[in-house]
Write an enzyme that holds these catalytic residues in place. Structure first.
Site, PDB file in Angstrom:
ATOM      1  N   LYS A 170       0.932  -1.163  -0.110  1.00 53.50           N
ATOM      2  CA  LYS A 170      -0.105  -0.266  -0.032  1.00 53.50           C
ATOM      3  C   LYS A 170       0.946   1.439  -0.032  1.00 53.50           C
ATOM      4  O   LYS A 170       2.042   1.135   0.723  1.00 53.50           O
ATOM      5  CB  LYS A 170      -0.923   0.008   1.143  1.00 53.50           C
ATOM      6  CG  LYS A 170      -1.959   1.116   1.446  1.00 53.50           C
ATOM      7  CD  LYS A 170      -2.694   0.997   2.702  1.00 53.50           C
ATOM      8  CE  LYS A 170      -3.824   1.955   2.748  1.00 53.50           C
ATOM      9  NZ  LYS A 170      -4.489   1.617   4.052  1.00 53.50           N
ATOM     10  N   SER A 203      -9.560   1.714   3.166  1.00 56.03           N
ATOM     11  CA  SER A 203      -8.597   2.485   2.515  1.00 56.03           C
ATOM     12  C   SER A 203      -7.622   1.622   1.532  1.00 56.03           C
ATOM     13  O   SER A 203      -7.126   2.111   0.520  1.00 56.03           O
ATOM     14  CB  SER A 203      -7.991   3.469   3.018  1.00 56.03           C
ATOM     15  OG  SER A 203      -7.080   3.096   4.130  1.00 56.03           O
ATOM     16  N   SER A 261      -9.330  -0.892   7.411  1.00 55.78           N
ATOM     17  CA  SER A 261      -8.800  -0.682   6.321  1.00 55.78           C
ATOM     18  C   SER A 261      -8.245  -1.767   5.791  1.00 55.78           C
ATOM     19  O   SER A 261      -7.777  -1.761   4.556  1.00 55.78           O
ATOM     20  CB  SER A 261      -7.975   0.746   6.037  1.00 55.78           C
ATOM     21  OG  SER A 261      -8.939   1.709   5.944  1.00 55.78           O
TER      22      SER A 261
END
Ligand code: GLN
Length: 502
Positions: A82, A157, A181
Site C-alpha cells: 500500500k 482504504s 482498512s
C-alpha cells in the site's frame, strides 16, 4: 504437487509458489514476469497500482534466482505494498497530491523486513488519501475497481491492495488498518485480511494517520498465506516507541492446524451489537444469512457458541470519528509545503504562511480537509473535554467490553461489514453512509485487539466477510479459527472468481 502451469501462476497461493520455487520447478523471474504481464493487461481497467517498476522487479527476481535462495521462506515471491508504506527511492504518495513525486530516503520497517526476506516488490497500491475512506474513491489518483464487479468499490482504504490480490495482480499485499482498512476491503473482495494486535507490527515508516490506531497487516488469498506474510513483518522494532517487545507470533502453524477443522473446546461469542437482535439496521439480509451459516459451521466443528453483549460497541463509530481525526489533524501538520512534496505559490512575493496555506489548500482533498477541521475542532480549548475527552472514555468502555467478553469466550465474531461492496459513486456525497461501512471493524481498532476477516460465501454474487476478534497478542487464535472456517466452507473463496474452484 506438480509444477503450476505458467498461466496458472497468478491464481496459485503464495505458499504453493514457495514450494515450487524451492523445488526449482519455477524461477522467481517466471513468477514475477507472470504478475507483471497480468498487471500490464489488467490494471488499466482495475486501477490497483499507483507505481510499478517492472525493470526493478525483474532485476530483483534475477538476483534472488542467481543467489539460489528462491523458495527459502518468502524469497523470490512478489509482493505489493500500500502506498502509505515508505519505500527507499520508490515514489510514495499516501494517495495524496501533497506527496506527489516524493521519493523517501528510507524504508519502513515493514518494507525493510520484506526486502530482507527476499520478496520482490511489484509496486505501490492505490488507497484513499492518507488512508481516510472506505472505498478508495478518496485517492487523488483515481478510483480502483472491484475485480468481482468493476462497477463496485474494492473497499478502502487499502482498496488498491485488495483489488490487486483479488484480481491476480499480486500474490499478496500489505495493507494498513486504522478503523478497518485491511479487513473491510478484504471482506469486499473475497480475501483474507488481518489487523494485528496494536504494537505487534512496526509503524516505523507508515505515513501516520491516527498513531494510536494504525497497524500494518497482510491481505492474501488464503489464511495460510496471510499467516506467512504476517510472520515476515511482525516483531519488536526499537524504531517504533509503541512496538511491543514480544516474540514473533507462530501463525502459519496455527493456520495449518486450524485447517484440520477440530474446534472442540473453543468458546465463540457472537457480538449482539454487531448485527444481532435489535442491532440490524443497515445490515443486508444476505450478509446476516452468510454470517449465521458460518457460525453454524463453527458449531459443527465442535465450537461452543453463545451470544455476548458489548453495549459500548454502539458508540464505537462516533468515538472513532473524533479520535482518528483529532490525531490526524496533528499528524498532518507536517505537510507544510517546506519539508515534503508539493509547494504552491513560492514565487518570492508570498511569505511562508501564505505558501503553506496555498499548498495545503491545493494539496489536500476534501475528505482530508474535513477530517483536519473536525479534529482541530474536537481538540480545541473549550470543546476538548466534550468531544475528544468523551471519546477517550468510550474507548475505555469498549476495551472493558472486550475484557468482559474474553473472560467468557475465546474469540468474538461478527460480520466484517454490514453490506457487500457498494456501487462506485453511491456514497461519495454522504460521508456518514461511507463511515457506516466501518461499523463492525471499529471496536477491535479502538481496543487494539487483533481481528481477521475471512470470506464466508457470496451474497448476490459478491463476497461476504466473517470477522474473528481475539484478545491482545492472541492473533494465532484468529488464524486458527479462520483456517477452520476456510476449510469447512470449501476452500479459499477467491478460487471461485479465478475459476480455480467450482
Ligand atoms: N474507513 C475508516 C476511515 O475512513 C478507516 C480507515 C482506515 O482504517 N485507514 O477512517
Amino acid at each position: 504437487m506438480s509444477a503450476p502451469e505458467r498461466s496458472d501462476l497468478t491464481t496459485t497461493s503464495a505458499a504453493d509458489l514457495a514450494r515450487a520455487l524451492k523445488a526449482r520447478e519455477l524461477s522467481s523471474v517466471e513468477v514475477t514476469r507472470a504478475y507483471l504481464d497480468r498487471i500490464a493487461a489488467e490494471d488499466g481497467r482495475l486501477g490497483s497500482y499507483l507505481h510499478v517498476d517492472a525493470d526493478a522487479a525483474l532485476a530483483r527476481a534475477e538476483e534472488i534466482d542467481a543467489a539460489g535462495s528462491a523458495g527459502d521462506g518468502l524469497a523470490g515471491i512478489p509482493v505489493a505494498l500500500k502506498d502509505v508504506v515508505v519505500t527507499e527511492g520508490v515514489p510514495t504518495t499516501s494517495g495524496s497530491k501533497i506527496l506527489e513525486g516524493w521519493r523517501p530516503p528510507y524504508d519502513a520497517t515493514v518494507a525493510a523486513r520484506l526486502k530482507a526476506a527476499g520478496t520482490v516488490l511489484l509496486g505501490k497500491t492505490n488507497m484513499d488519501e492518507f488512508a481516510m475512506g472506505s472505498s478508495t474513491e478518496n485517492s487523488a489518483y483515481g478510483v480502483t475497481r472491484n475485480p468481482w464487479d468493476p462497477e463496485r468499490i474494492p473497499g478502502g482504504s487499502s482498496g488498491g491492495s485488495s483489488a490487486a490480490v483479488a484480481g491476480g495482480l499480486a500474490p499478496w499485499a500489505i495493507g494498513t488498518d486504522t478503523g478497518g482498512s485491511i479487513r473491510q476491503p478484504a471482506a469486499l473482495t473475497g480475501l483474507v485480511g488481518h489487523k494485528p494486535t496494536y504494537g505487534s507490527v512496526s509503524r516505523y515508516g507508515l505515513i501516520a494517520f491516527s498513531s494510536s490506531l494504525d497497524q500494518a497487516g497482510p491481505m492474501a488469498r488464503t489464511v495460510l498465506d496471510a499467516a506467512l506474510l504476517h510472520e515476515a513483518i511482525a516483531g519488536h522494532d526499537p524504531l517504533d516507541s509503541t512496538s511491543i517487545d514480544s516474540p514473533v507470533p507462530v501463525l502459519a502453524e496455527c493456520a495449518r492446524r486450524g485447517a484440520d477443522g477440530d474446534l472442540s473446546g473453543l468458546k465463540v461469542g457472537v457480538v449482539r451489537e454487531l448485527g444481532g437482535e435489535g442491532h440490524r439496521d443497515g445490515y443486508e439480509q444476505g450478509v446476516l444469512d452468510r454470517f449465521a451459516e458460518a457460525v453454524a459451521l463453527l458449531e459443527g466443528m465442535g465450537a461452543e457458541v453463545r451470544e455476548v453483549s458489548c453495549p459500548a460497541f454502539d458508540l464505537a463509530l462516533p468515538a472513532y470519528y473524533l479520535i482518528a481525526p483529532s490525531e490526524a489533524s496533528s499528524n498532518l501538520a507536517r505537510f507544510d509545503g517546506v519539508r515534503y512534496g508539493l509547494r504552491v505559490g513560492d514565487d518570492g512575493d508570498r511569505d511562508l504562511d501564505e505558501v503553506m496555506a496555498l499548498t495545503r489548500e491545493q494539496g489536500f482533498g476534501p475528505e482530508v480537509k474535513r477530517r483536519i477541521i473536525l479534529g482541530t475542532y474536537a481538540l480545541s480549548s473549550g470543546y476538548y473535554e466534550a468531544y475528544y475527552g468523551q471519546a477517550q472514555k468510550v474507548r475505555t468502555l469498549i476495551s472493558r467490553d472486550f475484557s468482559a467478553g474474553f473472560a467468557d469466550v475465546d474469540v468474538l465474531v461478527s460480520p466484517t461489514t454490514p453490506t457487500v461492496a457498494f456501487p462506485l459513486g453511491s456514497r461519495v456525497d454522504d460521508p456518514v453512509a461511507m463511515y457506516a461501512a466501518d461499523l463492525c471493524t471499529l471496536p477491535a481498532s479502538l481496543a487494539g485487539v487483533p481481528a481477521i476477516s475471512v470470506p464466508c460465501g457470496l451474497s448476490d454474487g459478491l463476497p461476504v466477510g466473517f470477522q474473528i476478534m481475539a484478545p491482545a497478542l492472541a492473533d494465532d487464535r484468529c488464524y486458527q479459527v479462520a483456517a477452520a472456517l476456510e476449510a469447512a466452507s470449501g476452500g479459499p473463496l477467491i478460487d471461485r472468481l479465478t475459476g480455480a474452484a467450482p
